[in-house]
Design a protein around this motif. Sequence first.
Motif, PDB file in Angstrom:
ATOM      1  N   PHE A  20      41.749  51.767  -0.918  1.00  0.00           N
ATOM      2  CA  PHE A  20      41.766  50.907   0.269  1.00  0.00           C
ATOM      3  C   PHE A  20      41.869  51.756   1.538  1.00  0.00           C
ATOM      4  N   LEU A  21      42.719  52.748   1.514  1.00  0.00           N
ATOM      5  CA  LEU A  21      42.900  53.606   2.684  1.00  0.00           C
ATOM      6  C   LEU A  21      41.626  54.385   2.997  1.00  0.00           C
ATOM      7  N   ALA A  22      40.979  54.896   1.967  1.00  0.00           N
ATOM      8  CA  ALA A  22      39.741  55.644   2.182  1.00  0.00           C
ATOM      9  C   ALA A  22      38.638  54.745   2.738  1.00  0.00           C
ATOM     10  N   ARG A  23      38.533  53.517   2.237  1.00  0.00           N
ATOM     11  CA  ARG A  23      37.510  52.598   2.732  1.00  0.00           C
ATOM     12  C   ARG A  23      37.726  52.256   4.201  1.00  0.00           C
ATOM     13  N   ALA A  24      38.973  52.258   4.638  1.00  0.00           N
ATOM     14  CA  ALA A  24      39.268  51.961   6.036  1.00  0.00           C
ATOM     15  C   ALA A  24      38.900  53.115   6.959  1.00  0.00           C
ATOM     16  N   GLY A  25      38.625  54.292   6.381  1.00  0.00           N
ATOM     17  CA  GLY A  25      38.228  55.445   7.183  1.00  0.00           C
ATOM     18  C   GLY A  25      39.209  56.592   7.181  1.00  0.00           C
ATOM     19  N   PHE A  26      40.356  56.421   6.542  1.00  0.00           N
ATOM     20  CA  PHE A  26      41.384  57.460   6.569  1.00  0.00           C
ATOM     21  C   PHE A  26      41.023  58.627   5.655  1.00  0.00           C
ATOM     22  N   ALA A  27      41.301  59.836   6.140  1.00  0.00           N
ATOM     23  CA  ALA A  27      41.123  61.047   5.344  1.00  0.00           C
ATOM     24  C   ALA A  27      41.824  62.199   6.063  1.00  0.00           C
ATOM     25  N   PRO A  28      42.586  63.001   5.322  1.00  0.00           N
ATOM     26  CA  PRO A  28      42.870  62.841   3.900  1.00  0.00           C
ATOM     27  C   PRO A  28      43.926  61.769   3.640  1.00  0.00           C
ATOM     28  N   VAL A  29      43.946  61.286   2.405  1.00  0.00           N
ATOM     29  CA  VAL A  29      44.997  60.396   1.919  1.00  0.00           C
ATOM     30  C   VAL A  29      45.796  61.183   0.892  1.00  0.00           C
ATOM     31  N   VAL A  30      47.089  61.324   1.128  1.00  0.00           N
ATOM     32  CA  VAL A  30      47.921  62.191   0.282  1.00  0.00           C
ATOM     33  C   VAL A  30      49.138  61.414  -0.205  1.00  0.00           C
ATOM     34  N   ARG A  31      49.398  61.479  -1.507  1.00  0.00           N
ATOM     35  CA  ARG A  31      50.619  60.880  -2.040  1.00  0.00           C
ATOM     36  C   ARG A  31      51.742  61.902  -1.996  1.00  0.00           C
ATOM     37  N   HIS A  32      52.925  61.434  -1.610  1.00  0.00           N
ATOM     38  CA  HIS A  32      54.069  62.329  -1.401  1.00  0.00           C
ATOM     39  C   HIS A  32      55.236  61.985  -2.315  1.00  0.00           C
ATOM     40  N   GLY A  33      54.957  61.529  -3.496  1.00  0.00           N
ATOM     41  CA  GLY A  33      56.044  61.278  -4.431  1.00  0.00           C
ATOM     42  C   GLY A  33      56.353  59.801  -4.570  1.00  0.00           C
ATOM     43  N   ARG A  34      57.385  59.541  -5.348  1.00  0.00           N
ATOM     44  CA  ARG A  34      57.712  58.173  -5.755  1.00  0.00           C
ATOM     45  C   ARG A  34      59.134  57.801  -5.370  1.00  0.00           C
ATOM     46  N   TRP A  35      59.369  56.490  -5.388  1.00  0.00           N
ATOM     47  CA  TRP A  35      60.706  55.949  -5.177  1.00  0.00           C
ATOM     48  C   TRP A  35      60.970  54.965  -6.311  1.00  0.00           C
TER      49      TRP A  35
END
Length: 202
Positions: free
Chosen positions: A172-187
Amino acid sequence: MPLGWAAPIYDWYCPKLGLGPKFRAATIALAKLRPGMKVLEVGCGTGVLTRLAAAAVGPQGAAVGIDPAPEMIAVARQKAEAGAQFRLAVIEDLPFADASFDVAFASAMLHHLPPATKDAGLREVFRVLRPGGRLVVVDLDRPANPLWWLLFFPLLAWPMTASNLRGEIPGFLARAGFAPVVRHGRWLQLLSFWTADKGGAS
Protein backbone atom coordinates in the motif's frame (compact mmCIF):
# COMPACT_ATOMS: atom_id res chain seq x y z
CA MET A 1 -14.49 3.10 11.11
CA PRO A 2 -14.59 5.94 13.68
CA LEU A 3 -14.06 4.89 17.28
CA GLY A 4 -15.93 7.72 18.95
CA TRP A 5 -17.52 5.31 21.43
CA ALA A 6 -14.05 4.61 22.87
CA ALA A 7 -13.05 8.24 23.48
CA PRO A 8 -13.86 8.32 27.23
CA ILE A 9 -11.71 5.25 27.97
CA TYR A 10 -9.14 5.38 25.16
CA ASP A 11 -6.25 6.73 27.22
CA TRP A 12 -7.01 4.19 29.93
CA TYR A 13 -7.15 1.04 27.84
CA CYS A 14 -4.35 1.68 25.31
CA PRO A 15 -1.56 1.19 27.90
CA LYS A 16 -3.30 -1.97 29.08
CA LEU A 17 -3.00 -3.31 25.51
CA GLY A 18 0.74 -2.59 25.52
CA LEU A 19 0.41 0.76 23.72
CA GLY A 20 1.74 2.93 26.52
CA PRO A 21 4.60 5.42 26.88
CA LYS A 22 7.34 3.06 25.61
CA PHE A 23 5.33 2.30 22.49
CA ARG A 24 4.71 6.01 21.85
CA ALA A 25 8.39 6.83 22.41
CA ALA A 26 9.47 4.13 19.94
CA THR A 27 7.07 5.57 17.35
CA ILE A 28 8.25 9.15 17.84
CA ALA A 29 11.93 8.11 17.61
CA LEU A 30 11.49 6.82 14.05
CA ALA A 31 10.41 10.26 12.83
CA LYS A 32 13.69 11.94 13.80
CA LEU A 33 11.82 15.11 14.68
CA ARG A 34 13.68 18.40 14.90
CA PRO A 35 12.67 21.83 16.21
CA GLY A 36 10.66 23.77 13.68
CA MET A 37 9.18 20.78 11.84
CA LYS A 38 5.51 20.57 10.85
CA VAL A 39 3.89 17.26 11.80
CA LEU A 40 0.60 15.57 10.91
CA GLU A 41 -0.99 12.63 12.68
CA VAL A 42 -3.83 10.86 10.85
CA GLY A 43 -6.28 9.01 13.04
CA CYS A 44 -4.99 10.82 16.10
CA GLY A 45 -7.58 9.57 18.59
CA THR A 46 -7.24 11.53 21.81
CA GLY A 47 -4.02 13.15 20.60
CA VAL A 48 -1.32 11.49 22.71
CA LEU A 49 1.17 11.12 19.85
CA THR A 50 0.32 14.55 18.43
CA ARG A 51 1.12 16.16 21.77
CA LEU A 52 4.44 14.32 22.00
CA ALA A 53 5.30 15.45 18.47
CA ALA A 54 4.41 19.05 19.34
CA ALA A 55 6.77 18.94 22.31
CA ALA A 56 9.55 17.52 20.11
CA VAL A 57 9.29 20.19 17.40
CA GLY A 58 9.03 23.06 19.87
CA PRO A 59 7.41 26.48 19.55
CA GLN A 60 8.89 27.05 16.08
CA GLY A 61 7.13 23.94 14.81
CA ALA A 62 3.57 22.62 14.94
CA ALA A 63 1.70 19.33 15.14
CA VAL A 64 -1.80 18.73 13.80
CA GLY A 65 -3.92 15.68 14.55
CA ILE A 66 -6.96 14.69 12.51
CA ASP A 67 -9.61 12.09 13.28
CA PRO A 68 -13.05 11.25 11.85
CA ALA A 69 -14.64 10.86 15.29
CA PRO A 70 -15.96 14.09 16.88
CA GLU A 71 -15.75 12.47 20.30
CA MET A 72 -12.02 11.81 19.89
CA ILE A 73 -11.34 15.34 18.68
CA ALA A 74 -13.28 16.76 21.62
CA VAL A 75 -11.11 14.87 24.11
CA ALA A 76 -7.93 15.76 22.19
CA ARG A 77 -8.80 19.45 22.29
CA GLN A 78 -9.49 19.27 26.01
CA LYS A 79 -5.99 17.85 26.53
CA ALA A 80 -4.25 20.01 23.91
CA GLU A 81 -0.92 21.56 24.82
CA ALA A 82 1.14 24.29 23.17
CA GLY A 83 1.80 23.59 19.50
CA ALA A 84 -0.80 20.81 19.18
CA GLN A 85 -3.91 21.40 17.07
CA PHE A 86 -6.77 19.03 16.32
CA ARG A 87 -9.23 18.92 13.43
CA LEU A 88 -12.14 16.73 12.43
CA ALA A 89 -11.18 15.20 9.08
CA VAL A 90 -10.68 11.93 7.22
CA ILE A 91 -7.42 10.58 5.82
CA GLU A 92 -8.81 10.20 2.29
CA ASP A 93 -9.66 13.92 2.03
CA LEU A 94 -7.06 15.86 4.00
CA PRO A 95 -7.85 19.59 4.35
CA PHE A 96 -4.26 20.71 3.78
CA ALA A 97 -2.26 22.08 0.87
CA ASP A 98 0.35 20.06 -0.99
CA ALA A 99 3.73 19.78 0.77
CA SER A 100 2.44 21.15 4.09
CA PHE A 101 4.24 18.77 6.46
CA ASP A 102 7.69 17.38 7.15
CA VAL A 103 6.52 14.23 8.95
CA ALA A 104 3.28 12.27 9.27
CA PHE A 105 2.24 9.52 11.65
CA ALA A 106 -0.34 6.75 11.19
CA SER A 107 -0.36 4.78 14.41
CA ALA A 108 -2.68 1.78 14.78
CA MET A 109 -5.24 3.24 12.39
CA LEU A 110 -4.77 1.70 8.92
CA HIS A 111 -6.39 -1.56 10.00
CA HIS A 112 -9.64 0.37 10.47
CA LEU A 113 -9.78 1.22 6.75
CA PRO A 114 -10.99 -0.92 3.83
CA PRO A 115 -8.39 -1.43 1.09
CA ALA A 116 -9.66 1.31 -1.24
CA THR A 117 -9.60 3.83 1.61
CA LYS A 118 -6.11 2.73 2.61
CA ASP A 119 -4.95 3.48 -0.93
CA ALA A 120 -6.76 6.81 -1.15
CA GLY A 121 -5.65 7.91 2.31
CA LEU A 122 -2.00 7.08 1.81
CA ARG A 123 -2.01 8.97 -1.49
CA GLU A 124 -3.36 11.97 0.41
CA VAL A 125 -0.63 11.69 3.04
CA PHE A 126 1.95 11.50 0.25
CA ARG A 127 0.46 14.66 -1.28
CA VAL A 128 0.63 16.75 1.90
CA LEU A 129 4.19 15.71 2.75
CA ARG A 130 6.98 17.87 1.39
CA PRO A 131 9.65 16.25 -0.83
CA GLY A 132 12.01 14.44 1.52
CA GLY A 133 9.27 14.03 4.12
CA ARG A 134 8.59 10.87 6.09
CA LEU A 135 5.56 8.84 7.10
CA VAL A 136 5.84 6.64 10.19
CA VAL A 137 3.35 3.78 10.28
CA VAL A 138 2.67 1.38 13.13
CA ASP A 139 -0.01 -1.21 12.55
CA LEU A 140 -1.09 -4.83 12.50
CA ASP A 141 1.14 -7.09 10.42
CA ARG A 142 1.49 -10.83 9.87
CA PRO A 143 1.65 -12.24 13.41
CA ALA A 144 5.12 -13.46 14.34
CA ASN A 145 3.77 -15.73 17.06
CA PRO A 146 1.50 -18.68 16.11
CA LEU A 147 -0.58 -17.99 19.20
CA TRP A 148 -1.63 -14.65 17.75
CA TRP A 149 -2.97 -16.48 14.68
CA LEU A 150 -5.36 -18.42 16.91
CA LEU A 151 -6.86 -15.14 18.03
CA PHE A 152 -6.71 -13.10 14.84
CA PHE A 153 -7.31 -15.72 12.13
CA PRO A 154 -11.04 -14.82 11.88
CA LEU A 155 -10.05 -11.25 10.93
CA LEU A 156 -8.75 -12.56 7.60
CA ALA A 157 -12.42 -12.57 6.57
CA TRP A 158 -12.77 -8.86 7.39
CA PRO A 159 -11.63 -6.56 4.53
CA MET A 160 -10.31 -3.89 6.87
CA THR A 161 -7.84 -6.17 8.62
CA ALA A 162 -7.19 -8.93 6.08
CA SER A 163 -4.57 -6.98 4.12
CA ASN A 164 -2.71 -6.18 7.32
CA LEU A 165 -2.62 -9.79 8.47
CA ARG A 166 -1.42 -10.89 5.03
CA GLY A 167 1.55 -8.53 5.37
CA GLU A 168 0.45 -6.16 2.59
CA ILE A 169 1.02 -2.75 4.22
CA PRO A 170 4.38 -2.17 2.42
CA GLY A 171 2.56 -2.66 -0.88
CA PHE A 172 0.00 0.00 0.00
CA LEU A 173 2.79 2.41 0.88
CA ALA A 174 4.66 1.72 -2.34
CA ARG A 175 1.52 2.22 -4.45
CA ALA A 176 1.03 5.62 -2.83
CA GLY A 177 4.48 6.65 -4.09
CA PHE A 178 6.63 6.15 -1.00
CA ALA A 179 10.18 4.84 -1.38
CA PRO A 180 12.03 3.45 0.35
CA VAL A 181 9.66 1.62 2.69
CA VAL A 182 11.57 0.09 5.60
CA ARG A 183 10.35 -2.07 8.47
CA HIS A 184 11.98 -1.30 11.81
CA GLY A 185 10.97 -4.21 13.98
CA ARG A 186 7.93 -5.39 15.86
CA TRP A 187 5.87 -4.62 18.92
CA LEU A 188 4.31 -7.52 20.84
CA GLN A 189 5.05 -9.76 17.82
CA LEU A 190 1.88 -8.39 16.23
CA LEU A 191 2.47 -4.77 15.19
CA SER A 192 5.23 -3.60 12.86
CA PHE A 193 6.92 -0.22 12.56
CA TRP A 194 7.58 1.16 9.07
CA THR A 195 9.08 4.33 7.73
CA ALA A 196 8.05 5.44 4.26
CA ASP A 197 9.84 8.35 2.64
CA LYS A 198 8.74 10.77 -0.05
CA GLY A 199 11.61 11.17 -2.47
CA GLY A 200 13.03 14.56 -3.35
CA ALA A 201 15.06 17.27 -1.71
CA SER A 202 15.16 17.18 2.06
